[in-house]
Scaffold this active site. Sequence first.
Site, PDB file in Angstrom:
ATOM      1  N   MET A  42      -0.086   1.011   5.343  1.00 33.08           N
ATOM      2  CA  MET A  42      -0.644   1.174   6.381  1.00 33.08           C
ATOM      3  C   MET A  42      -1.896   0.178   6.465  1.00 33.08           C
ATOM      4  O   MET A  42      -2.341  -0.020   5.727  1.00 33.08           O
ATOM      5  CB  MET A  42      -1.282   2.702   6.264  1.00 33.08           C
ATOM      6  N   SER A  75       0.942  -1.156  -0.153  1.00 34.56           N
ATOM      7  CA  SER A  75      -0.113  -0.071  -0.141  1.00 34.56           C
ATOM      8  C   SER A  75       0.839   1.211   0.119  1.00 34.56           C
ATOM      9  O   SER A  75       1.831   1.486  -0.920  1.00 34.56           O
ATOM     10  CB  SER A  75      -0.850   0.104   1.309  1.00 34.56           C
ATOM     11  N   THR A  76       0.750   1.925   1.034  1.00 36.18           N
ATOM     12  CA  THR A  76       1.729   3.246   1.042  1.00 36.18           C
ATOM     13  C   THR A  76       3.091   3.027   1.112  1.00 36.18           C
ATOM     14  O   THR A  76       3.740   2.223   1.683  1.00 36.18           O
ATOM     15  CB  THR A  76       1.647   4.153   2.517  1.00 36.18           C
ATOM     16  N   HIS A 111      -2.675  -0.752  -3.246  1.00 36.75           N
ATOM     17  CA  HIS A 111      -4.204  -0.081  -3.064  1.00 36.75           C
ATOM     18  C   HIS A 111      -3.946   1.417  -3.790  1.00 36.75           C
ATOM     19  O   HIS A 111      -2.898   2.031  -3.424  1.00 36.75           O
ATOM     20  CB  HIS A 111      -3.954   0.492  -1.527  1.00 36.75           C
ATOM     21  N   ASP A 159      -4.233  -4.931   5.904  1.00 33.66           N
ATOM     22  CA  ASP A 159      -4.714  -5.755   4.796  1.00 33.66           C
ATOM     23  C   ASP A 159      -3.399  -6.860   4.473  1.00 33.66           C
ATOM     24  O   ASP A 159      -2.339  -6.487   4.663  1.00 33.66           O
ATOM     25  CB  ASP A 159      -4.603  -4.863   3.607  1.00 33.66           C
TER      26      ASP A 159
END
Length: 360
Positions: free
Chosen positions: A299, A178-179, A205, A302
Amino acid sequence: MTNQVKVLVVDDSAFMRKLITDFLNEDPRFNVVGTARNGKDAIQKVKEWQPDVVTLDVEMPEMNGLDALQAIMSENPTRVVMLSTTTKEGAENTLLAMLYGAIDFIAKPSGAISLDLDKVKEEIIMKVLMASKVNVQGFSMKKNKVTPLFEDVQPRQTRTVEKTQKNTVKKLVCIGTSTGGPRALQQVLTKLPKTIDAPILVVQHMPAGFTKSLAARLNSISAINVKEAEDGDILENGTAYIAPGGYHLKLKNSGGNNITIYLDQTVPINGHRPSVDVMYESVSEIKNYSKIAVIMTGMGADGANGLKTLKSSGNTIAIAESEETSVVFGMPKSAIATNLVDEVVNLDKIASTIMKYIES
């Protein structure tokens, strides 16, 4: 209030500067210490004000956000959140910004000057706050050297390795991030050889529209093929399939030895679509494959629940990115907390660790 997050707001539009400043200053956790109207102004004010976070517009006169970002990251590495348009060019520039070191981005709802910016007010607040907590070392240019991203970068040449014995167990790699993920994916995918004897599934994401630019950018600098996954794609070794923003990526047996991707828009899981958990759970149902699951910077949590399902279904090796190199350690930390992770490695070792298990 003590320990306020110091923010520098950079945008060529006075209206946008005021709007973003007002959004942040209404929240007692933030203190907008200054504003800048172009990239040159931003570079100087980062030195002067030393903000915790910079919100940086991509498209500006004199010096655009991309050029300013590169200068900031090389001279005064700072947490940067980009504001971009959702046009094709805007998506491509945003991707470059992620690869140059920006933490995250916010898509403006309606063009360069968005009168309806209040639609993303909560997202601005959340992403600036999240950025303020990010591990600066995780995205330092010096710490994690990245491939220069110019149009003439050629895919790295790979040496064909002759295998003395054909491994009969089929392998499947599935990566969740993600991030900080676009840069992490660049580090991993560009180091995988074209001859890798497995397909690679990726959930990053990102909103719809941005994953296509990510896939195209990574494809241009990787020896393997990288594409945005499409419904009906048949998995092929040496190809990475990136889940499109807004769709869950799942697999199904389609007769013979073929495994097919199918995409759906069932409900987001914990706010995510695509979701790493959904991909892992679907992968767990594919039999006669040995799986290598990788959880990288991001973050939240998940992937942790999906990893439990994947591990319980059989032959799975799990690799997590270390805290030292993660931009945000949330996802790897949650995966490690399941006690199901086999190896925790720095980002620059993830590709070689994947290959170790592919070739074993």
